[in-house]
Design an enzyme around this catalytic site. Structure first.
Site, PDB file in Angstrom:
ATOM      1  N   LYS A 255      13.273   6.002   7.526  1.00  0.00           N
ATOM      2  CA  LYS A 255      14.182   6.815   6.709  1.00  0.00           C
ATOM      3  C   LYS A 255      13.880   8.304   6.901  1.00  0.00           C
ATOM      4  O   LYS A 255      14.787   9.109   7.116  1.00  0.00           O
ATOM      5  CB  LYS A 255      14.020   6.393   5.237  1.00  0.00           C
ATOM      6  N   SER A 256      12.610   8.669   6.813  1.00  0.00           N
ATOM      7  CA  SER A 256      12.244  10.092   6.915  1.00  0.00           C
ATOM      8  C   SER A 256      12.675  10.673   8.263  1.00  0.00           C
ATOM      9  O   SER A 256      13.202  11.786   8.340  1.00  0.00           O
ATOM     10  CB  SER A 256      10.728  10.257   6.782  1.00  0.00           C
TER      11      SER A 256
ATOM     12  N   ARG B 103      15.666  13.565   9.314  1.00  0.00           N
ATOM     13  CA  ARG B 103      15.299  14.781  10.049  1.00  0.00           C
ATOM     14  C   ARG B 103      16.083  14.894  11.355  1.00  0.00           C
ATOM     15  O   ARG B 103      16.431  15.990  11.786  1.00  0.00           O
ATOM     16  CB  ARG B 103      13.788  14.784  10.311  1.00  0.00           C
TER      17      ARG B 103
ATOM     18  N   GLY C 232      16.288  12.200  -2.496  1.00  0.00           N
ATOM     19  CA  GLY C 232      15.425  13.364  -2.702  1.00  0.00           C
ATOM     20  C   GLY C 232      15.167  14.085  -1.395  1.00  0.00           C
ATOM     21  O   GLY C 232      15.111  15.323  -1.346  1.00  0.00           O
TER      22      GLY C 232
ATOM     23  N   ARG D 179      15.179  14.530 -10.981  1.00  0.00           N
ATOM     24  CA  ARG D 179      13.979  14.732 -10.145  1.00  0.00           C
ATOM     25  C   ARG D 179      13.658  16.220 -10.020  1.00  0.00           C
ATOM     26  O   ARG D 179      14.550  17.061  -9.959  1.00  0.00           O
ATOM     27  CB  ARG D 179      14.189  14.055  -8.794  1.00  0.00           C
TER      28      ARG D 179
ATOM     29  N   SER E  55       3.363  17.267  -0.553  1.00  0.00           N
ATOM     30  CA  SER E  55       4.715  16.734  -0.454  1.00  0.00           C
ATOM     31  C   SER E  55       5.354  17.170   0.850  1.00  0.00           C
ATOM     32  O   SER E  55       5.512  18.367   1.113  1.00  0.00           O
ATOM     33  CB  SER E  55       5.562  17.229  -1.629  1.00  0.00           C
TER      34      SER E  55
ATOM     35  N   ASP F 132       4.771   5.755  -0.788  1.00  0.00           N
ATOM     36  CA  ASP F 132       5.945   4.908  -1.049  1.00  0.00           C
ATOM     37  C   ASP F 132       5.601   3.418  -1.044  1.00  0.00           C
ATOM     38  O   ASP F 132       6.420   2.588  -1.442  1.00  0.00           O
ATOM     39  CB  ASP F 132       7.040   5.178  -0.009  1.00  0.00           C
TER      40      ASP F 132
ATOM     41  N   ARG G   5       7.288   5.331 -11.071  1.00  0.00           N
ATOM     42  CA  ARG G   5       6.747   4.082 -10.498  1.00  0.00           C
ATOM     43  C   ARG G   5       5.431   3.643 -11.135  1.00  0.00           C
ATOM     44  O   ARG G   5       5.033   2.493 -10.951  1.00  0.00           O
ATOM     45  CB  ARG G   5       6.621   4.213  -8.977  1.00  0.00           C
TER      46      ARG G   5
ATOM     47  N   ARG H 289      12.404   0.646  -3.796  1.00  0.00           N
ATOM     48  CA  ARG H 289      11.032   0.178  -3.521  1.00  0.00           C
ATOM     49  C   ARG H 289      10.573  -0.817  -4.608  1.00  0.00           C
ATOM     50  O   ARG H 289       9.782  -1.704  -4.338  1.00  0.00           O
ATOM     51  CB  ARG H 289      10.049   1.343  -3.462  1.00  0.00           C
TER      52      ARG H 289
HETATM   53  C1  S3P Z   1       9.559  11.869   2.175  1.00  0.00           C
HETATM   54  C2  S3P Z   1       8.443  12.324   1.541  1.00  0.00           C
HETATM   55  C3  S3P Z   1       7.843  11.670   0.370  1.00  0.00           C
HETATM   56  C4  S3P Z   1       8.343  10.246   0.204  1.00  0.00           C
HETATM   57  C5  S3P Z   1       9.823  10.144   0.377  1.00  0.00           C
HETATM   58  C6  S3P Z   1      10.233  10.631   1.759  1.00  0.00           C
HETATM   59  C7  S3P Z   1      10.088  12.626   3.324  1.00  0.00           C
HETATM   60  O1  S3P Z   1       8.200  12.393  -0.801  1.00  0.00           O
HETATM   61  O2  S3P Z   1       7.969   9.736  -1.054  1.00  0.00           O
HETATM   62  O3  S3P Z   1      10.252   8.807   0.229  1.00  0.00           O
HETATM   63  O4  S3P Z   1      10.916  12.091   4.086  1.00  0.00           O
HETATM   64  O5  S3P Z   1       9.686  13.782   3.490  1.00  0.00           O
HETATM   65  P1  S3P Z   1       7.388  13.704  -1.264  1.00  0.00           P
HETATM   66  O6  S3P Z   1       7.528  14.716  -0.225  1.00  0.00           O
HETATM   67  O7  S3P Z   1       8.041  14.123  -2.535  1.00  0.00           O
HETATM   68  O8  S3P Z   1       5.976  13.238  -1.465  1.00  0.00           O
END
Ligand code: S3P
Length: 440
Positions: free
Chosen positions: A19-20, A24, A91, A119, A164, A327, A358, A400
């Site tokens: 996903k991340s 990007r 987020g 959030r 983060s 996560d 969570r 999750r």
């Molecule tokens: C993510 C970073 C994490 C993670 C989220 C995805 C990302 O959050 O929990 O599911 O893709 O950069 P945080 O940056 O708030 O820790």
């Protein structure tokens, strides 16, 4: 949706895209020059929200099953959207896109679902404002909806209170447009996909880790990590092959370990060291887990993971490993219920500001299934060895949580009912199909 105990789990599963990294690839591809081709793109709702946001800003993006093509217009090629940008439940979309939007020559509003509107966004509003950005929470509660008006940006050196990747990435993306060298330091190193991908696209990002800085009021010695970006004139399109998401794989890793007589081969999993904490935790708990067929692609490492049912022991999980498995903590909590002795999870207060709180949602639901679990201020304490039984699980629309409890149900007496179970569409739309195919 209802789930029942299974006899065992057996077979192979290929994990969908990370996903991340999928987010990007769309964002960086949209502000690069030329056509980016992304294979094994995650077709989850969050990543589709990112695609829609950039389409609304004039970027031509085609999405054919698992290949996404992005015709980037360069660093200054986005256009003002005609309506609000909808980030859905994501987020990552909200925080990363903000780092890009603060530098454009237009004004935009973004908003998402009820969860996103709760959030915390101060963590990006503060550093981006220090860079000279105009970004405000429309209701004045430091949450979305946000209003952003593009402005010239100043370079900053920022010390983030939280580890983060979303905060770090927002600052680095804004730093692409700043008038000098921008750096961001975090208490522990968070996932570094932005740094790796930006460099693959021709940016200039360097990273350091300095051990020993004291950043906590409780005197924990932390590992500071700094990422520094020097602006470049343009980024250039790339071919990106997205590794499978270790956060999705984590569910099958845990299933394979806790369901008796099981063996699973989990294929094509991204094992970037800033994401592989779950593997290290399983090893420390005594799991039968083997990492095979390691490969490199675009700075990211992938591997196949083989797991077998195991006798596990409880451990303490804290400090710098936390961001590398943040996560996965819901499903690690399930794992800990099947370990002998106590598992303590600390330094994980960030769990409170995910898609649900969570610490609460894991503790409450596991307690309802008969587990011995106590929530703490920054984590939880689990005494393993209690037999779990079915219960009604509230997912709180958190993907999750739904997946972690589907795994718990495989080893629980009676039927488990998961409410709003379809929220797994956020990160793993075919999760239940894959799970039922492996379940015997
Ligand atoms: C993510 C970073 C994490 C993670 C989220 C995805 C990302 O959050 O929990 O599911 O893709 O950069 P945080 O940056 O708030 O820790």
């Amino acid at each position: 949706m209802e789930f029942n105990k299974v006899k065992y789990i057996k077979g192979e599963v290929t994990i969908p895209g990370d996903k991340s990294i999928s987010h990007r690839a769309v964002m960086i591809g949209s502000i690069a020059k030329g056509t980016t081709e992304v294979t094994n793109f995650l077709q989850g709702a969050d990543c589709l929200s990112t695609i829609e946001c950039f389409q609304k800003m004039g970027i031509e993006i085609t999405n054919n099953t698992n290949t996404v093509t992005i015709k980037g217009n360069g660093l200054h090629g986005l256009s003002k959207p005609t309506s609000l940008l909808d980030v859905g439940n994501s987020g990552t979309t909200t925080r990363l896109i903000s780092g890009i939007l603060v530098a454009q020559n237009f004004n935009v509003q973004l908003n998402g679902d009820a969860s996103i509107q709760k959030r915390p966004m101060k963590r990006i509003i503060e550093p981006l404002s220090l860079m000279g950005a105009s970004i405000k929470s429309i209701h004045g509660n430091d949450c979305a909806p946000l209003e952003i008006t593009g402005s010239p940006l100043k370079a900053i050196s920022y010390q983030s209170k939280v580890a983060s990747a979303q905060v770090k990435s927002a600052i680095l993306l804004a730093g692409l447009y700043a008038d000098g060298i921008t750096s961001v330091t975090e208490p522990y190193l968070s996932r570094n996909h932005s740094e790796l991908m930006l460099n693959a696209y021709g940016a200039n990002v360097t990273s350091t880790n300095t051990i020993g800085a004291n950043v906590s009021s409780t005197n924990i010695t932390a590992t500071n990590a700094t990422a520094t970006i020097t602006p470049v004139a343009e980024l250039f399109a790339q071919k990106i092959e997205v590794p499978g998401d270790i956060s999705s794989a984590a569910n099958f890793i845990v299933a394979g370990l806790i369901v008796p007589n099981s063996e699973i081969l989990i294929k094509n999993v991204g094992i970037n060291p800033t994401r592989d904490g779950i593997i290290r935790v399983c090893q420390a708990m005594g799991a039968n887990i083997e990492i095979m067929n390691k490969k490199q692609s675009g700075g990211e490492t992938t591997a196949d993971i083989f797991v077998k049912s195991s006798n596990l022991k409880g451990i303490t999980i804290s400090g710098e490993i936390i961001p590398t498995l943040i996560d996965e903590i819901p499903v690690i909590a399930v794992l800990a219920c099947f370990a002998e002795g106590q598992t303590i999870i600390r330094d994980a207060a960030e769990l409170k500001v995910k898609e649900s709180n969570r610490i609460d949602t894991v503790s409450h639901n596991l307690k309802n299934m008969g587990a011995d679990i106590s929530p703490t201020e920054d984590g939880m304490i689990i005494n393993g060895g209690k037999h779990l039984h079915g219960a009604i699980i509230e997912s709180h629309l958190d993907h999750r949580i739904a997946m972690a409890f589907a795994i718990a149900s495989l080893v629980s007496e009676d039927t488990t009912t998961i409410n709003d179970a379809e929220c797994v569409n956020i990160s793993y739309p075919q999760f239940y199909n894959d799970l039922s195919r492996l379940s015997k």
